[in-house]
Design a protein around this motif. Structure first.
Motif, PDB file in Angstrom:
ATOM      1  N   ASP A  36      13.670  65.141  87.164  1.00 18.84           N
ATOM      2  CA  ASP A  36      13.236  64.042  88.006  1.00 18.84           C
ATOM      3  C   ASP A  36      14.439  63.332  88.598  1.00 18.84           C
ATOM      4  O   ASP A  36      15.429  63.121  87.925  1.00 18.84           O
ATOM      5  CB  ASP A  36      12.436  63.024  87.186  1.00 18.84           C
ATOM      6  N   LEU A 134       4.961  67.074  84.322  1.00 17.56           N
ATOM      7  CA  LEU A 134       5.054  65.831  83.564  1.00 17.56           C
ATOM      8  C   LEU A 134       4.288  66.011  82.259  1.00 17.56           C
ATOM      9  O   LEU A 134       3.110  66.376  82.264  1.00 17.56           O
ATOM     10  CB  LEU A 134       4.458  64.670  84.357  1.00 17.56           C
ATOM     11  N   PHE A 174      12.515  59.297  84.416  1.00 17.43           N
ATOM     12  CA  PHE A 174      11.136  58.819  84.533  1.00 17.43           C
ATOM     13  C   PHE A 174      11.095  57.292  84.579  1.00 17.43           C
ATOM     14  O   PHE A 174      10.408  56.692  85.412  1.00 17.43           O
ATOM     15  CB  PHE A 174      10.310  59.321  83.350  1.00 17.43           C
TER      16      PHE A 174
END
Length: 208
Positions: A36, A134, A174
């Motif tokens: 990410d 995720l 995240f």
């Protein structure tokens, strides 16, 4: 998918080794490509079809199922596609296993982040493409997102009140994404990341 368990302890290196964690070159490649990033769009934009994304969640779910089986942990696994992103959720199996599942989250979500990277690696090995999968356990990410929203708003208020930049504590990718989303929606403040992992953090400052 459910598993009945009885074990003590946190994730052991031996258990992870049993699930093909030995290919460091592949792991590093997949992590570098799929990790990410702070400015990552929530909808992805990978160009993959819904079927492809769901296939990624299935592969990851099978991998997580194998880990839970090895560890004798109980949990139900949901395979989803949310906002153009494959998602795997491990939830309580209905027998009071919620507290035990927290061992899969770890302090500040560190264990969960590691498991997510391993799950992405499993997808990469089967598809040859990096994944933005995720992984969530016991609703941790939703709760953490709410906490981070409060942290971001508090930082924004301080910036507006004193006119000086506020540096937040180091966060995972995240977590930083959650904070950026909140700050970007507020007037008069902006945010950016600085530093390198694992000490990368967000700086909130007045809009130039």
């Amino acid at each position: 998918m459910s598993f009945v368990t009885d074990t003590t302890s946190d994730l052991g290196a031996d258990a992870l080794d049993e699930k093909d964690v030995d290919a460091k070159d592949l792991e590093q490649d997949a992590k570098a490509k799929a990790d990410d990033t702070d400015d990552e769009a929530a909808s992805g934009g990978s160009g993959r079809s819904g079927a492809d994304l769901f296939r990624e969640s299935e592969i990851a779910a099978d991998y997580v199922e194998g880990l839970l089986d090895i560890l004798d942990y109980d949990g139900d696994i949901d395979e989803l596609v949310v906002s153009g992103r494959p998602v795997v959720e491990v939830v309580e199996g209905g027998d009071g296993s919620g507290k035990r599942l927290q061992a899969l989250v770890g302090q500040r979500g560190a264990t969960l982040e590691a498991l997510q990277e391993l799950s992405r690696l499993a997808v990469f090995r089967q598809t040859g493409s990096p994944s933005r999968l995720l992984l969530d356990v016991g609703g941790y990410r939703a709760l953490r997102r709410k906490e981070l929203g409060a942290i971001a708003k508090n930082a924004a208020e301080k910036v507006k009140e004193y006119g000086e930049a506020v540096r937040l504590e180091p966060m995972s990718a995240f977590e930083r994404k959650c904070v950026h989303d909140v700050i970007n929606a507020l007037p008069g403040v902006e945010s950016e990341s600085e530093g390198v992992e694992p000490s990368r953090r967000i700086v909130v400052r007045p809009t130039a």
